[in-house]
Structure formats: C-alpha cells, structure tokens
Design a protein around this motif. Structure first.
Motif, short mmCIF file in Angstrom:
data_model
loop_
_atom_site.label_atom_id
_atom_site.label_comp_id
_atom_site.label_asym_id
_atom_site.label_seq_id
_atom_site.Cartn_x
_atom_site.Cartn_y
_atom_site.Cartn_z
N PRO A 60 0.83 -1.20 0.00
CA PRO A 60 0.00 0.00 0.00
C PRO A 60 0.87 1.26 0.00
O PRO A 60 1.90 1.32 0.66
CB PRO A 60 -0.78 -0.11 1.31
N ARG A 61 0.45 2.25 -0.76
CA ARG A 61 1.22 3.50 -0.83
C ARG A 61 1.03 4.35 0.42
O ARG A 61 1.90 5.10 0.80
CB ARG A 61 0.77 4.32 -2.06
N ARG A 62 -0.13 4.23 1.04
CA ARG A 62 -0.44 5.05 2.19
C ARG A 62 -1.32 4.25 3.15
O ARG A 62 -2.17 3.48 2.74
CB ARG A 62 -1.20 6.28 1.71
N TYR A 80 2.71 5.79 13.05
CA TYR A 80 3.38 4.96 12.05
C TYR A 80 4.76 5.51 11.74
O TYR A 80 4.94 6.69 11.51
CB TYR A 80 2.52 4.92 10.77
N GLN A 81 5.75 4.62 11.70
CA GLN A 81 7.12 4.99 11.35
C GLN A 81 7.31 4.73 9.85
O GLN A 81 7.29 3.59 9.41
CB GLN A 81 8.13 4.19 12.18
N LYS A 82 7.47 5.79 9.10
CA LYS A 82 7.56 5.69 7.64
C LYS A 82 8.66 4.73 7.19
O LYS A 82 9.72 4.66 7.78
CB LYS A 82 7.79 7.07 7.04
N GLY A 83 8.35 3.95 6.15
CA GLY A 83 9.32 3.02 5.57
C GLY A 83 9.40 1.68 6.27
O GLY A 83 10.30 0.90 5.98
N THR A 84 8.49 1.40 7.20
CA THR A 84 8.56 0.14 7.95
C THR A 84 7.46 -0.84 7.57
O THR A 84 7.29 -1.85 8.24
CB THR A 84 8.49 0.40 9.47
N GLY A 94 -2.85 -8.37 5.66
CA GLY A 94 -1.67 -8.95 5.03
C GLY A 94 -0.43 -8.09 5.17
O GLY A 94 0.63 -8.43 4.67
N PHE A 95 -0.55 -6.96 5.91
CA PHE A 95 0.57 -6.05 6.10
C PHE A 95 0.63 -5.60 7.55
O PHE A 95 -0.38 -5.55 8.24
CB PHE A 95 0.43 -4.81 5.21
N GLU A 96 1.85 -5.26 7.98
CA GLU A 96 2.02 -4.67 9.29
C GLU A 96 3.09 -3.59 9.20
O GLU A 96 3.91 -3.59 8.29
CB GLU A 96 2.36 -5.71 10.35
N ALA A 97 3.03 -2.67 10.16
CA ALA A 97 3.96 -1.55 10.16
C ALA A 97 4.42 -1.30 11.59
O ALA A 97 3.73 -1.64 12.55
CB ALA A 97 3.30 -0.30 9.60
N LEU A 98 5.58 -0.69 11.73
CA LEU A 98 6.11 -0.35 13.05
C LEU A 98 5.48 0.96 13.49
O LEU A 98 5.49 1.95 12.75
CB LEU A 98 7.63 -0.23 13.00
N SER A 103 4.08 9.52 23.23
CA SER A 103 3.86 9.84 24.63
C SER A 103 4.71 8.98 25.56
O SER A 103 5.51 9.48 26.33
CB SER A 103 2.38 9.68 24.97
N CYS A 104 4.54 7.65 25.48
CA CYS A 104 5.23 6.77 26.43
C CYS A 104 6.46 6.07 25.84
O CYS A 104 7.21 5.43 26.55
CB CYS A 104 4.26 5.73 26.99
N GLY A 105 6.64 6.14 24.51
CA GLY A 105 7.80 5.55 23.87
C GLY A 105 7.64 4.09 23.47
O GLY A 105 8.59 3.49 22.96
N HIS A 106 6.47 3.52 23.69
CA HIS A 106 6.23 2.11 23.33
C HIS A 106 6.34 1.95 21.80
O HIS A 106 5.86 2.78 21.05
CB HIS A 106 4.84 1.69 23.80
N GLU A 107 7.01 0.87 21.37
CA GLU A 107 7.12 0.55 19.94
C GLU A 107 6.62 -0.87 19.73
O GLU A 107 6.91 -1.76 20.53
CB GLU A 107 8.55 0.64 19.44
N ALA A 108 5.89 -1.08 18.63
CA ALA A 108 5.40 -2.42 18.31
C ALA A 108 4.98 -2.48 16.86
O ALA A 108 4.65 -1.45 16.25
CB ALA A 108 4.23 -2.79 19.21
N TRP A 109 4.97 -3.70 16.31
CA TRP A 109 4.44 -3.93 14.97
C TRP A 109 2.94 -4.06 15.11
O TRP A 109 2.43 -4.74 16.00
CB TRP A 109 5.05 -5.19 14.36
N HIS A 110 2.21 -3.39 14.23
CA HIS A 110 0.75 -3.37 14.30
C HIS A 110 0.20 -3.54 12.90
O HIS A 110 0.82 -3.11 11.92
CB HIS A 110 0.30 -2.02 14.89
N GLU A 111 -0.98 -4.14 12.79
CA GLU A 111 -1.59 -4.33 11.48
C GLU A 111 -1.76 -3.00 10.75
O GLU A 111 -2.24 -2.04 11.31
CB GLU A 111 -2.95 -5.01 11.61
N ALA A 112 -1.33 -2.98 9.50
CA ALA A 112 -1.48 -1.78 8.67
C ALA A 112 -2.81 -1.85 7.95
O ALA A 112 -3.12 -2.85 7.32
CB ALA A 112 -0.33 -1.69 7.67
#
Length: 113
Positions: A60-62, A80-84, A94-98, A103-112
């Motif tokens: 997906p482009r966006r 969303y962190q661009k390019g991930t 079928g896609f996920e993004a970082l 606010s709290c600094g939590h990072e995780a892969w999540h369904e796009a």
C-alpha cells in the motif's frame, strides 16, 4: 514473511567453511556435498519469497490510519514509522507496520490498514 536471502547466504558461507575444514582424506567428498547443498539452497531461494532487491510493488502506498491509540498509555499518539511497512501472514490486511508512541515511547508492529 521475513526475507530469507541473508540467512541463505550465511548458510552458504557456513557450508563453504565446513568444506574447507574437512580432513584432506575427505576433502573431495566434502566438496561434492557442499555443491549438493548449494544447489538445494539455490532451489529454496528461487522458490521462496522475493528478495530485498525485488521490492514488491503491491505494498500500500499510504496507510488508512497513520496515528492510532497506544495499547500501553491509551493516548492517540501511536504513530506509524515511515518506511517500515512489511508483509505479514498473521494479519487480516496482510501487512504490518512499526508504530511508535510519542507519549510513552512504546514501539510495536501493528496491522497496517
């Protein structure tokens, strides 16, 4: 699915090193076995997912939502962190993004979506 090309390359290097370490009496047999294993690895690479050099054009482009509610602090700052963007067999889209919470600094892969 993760890209397996780097892992296959590392396996090939390991096979090459193992063949070099073979005792002189078994060197010829070790070289034959190494060639057989190389051929099998090349077959896996050809049958596997596209490598990093062959970037899929159907990503997906966006994203539909570039900022969502954080699962940790529940503020709407999970960004969303661009390019991930990557493929995922575990999501409905079928896609996920970082994502990263501003606010709290939590990072995780999540369904796009």
């Amino acid at each position: 699915m993760a890209d397996i090309a780097p892992r296959l390359t590392a396996l090939k290097r390991g096979i090459e090193r193992l063949a070099e370490l073979a005792a002189p009496a078994q060197a010829e047999e070790a070289q034959r076995l190494a060639k057989t294993l190389y051929a099998e690895l090349d077959g896996l690479r050809a049958a596997g997912a596209p490598s990093a050099e062959q970037a899929p054009d159907d990503l997906p482009r966006r994203l539909r939502y570039e900022e969502i509610r954080c699962p940790v602090c529940s503020l709407r700052s999970f960004t969303y962190q661009k390019g991930t963007l990557r493929r995922s067999a575990d999501t409905r889209s079928g896609f996920e993004a970082l994502f990263h919470c501003l606010s709290c600094g939590h990072e995780a892969w999540h369904e796009a979506q």
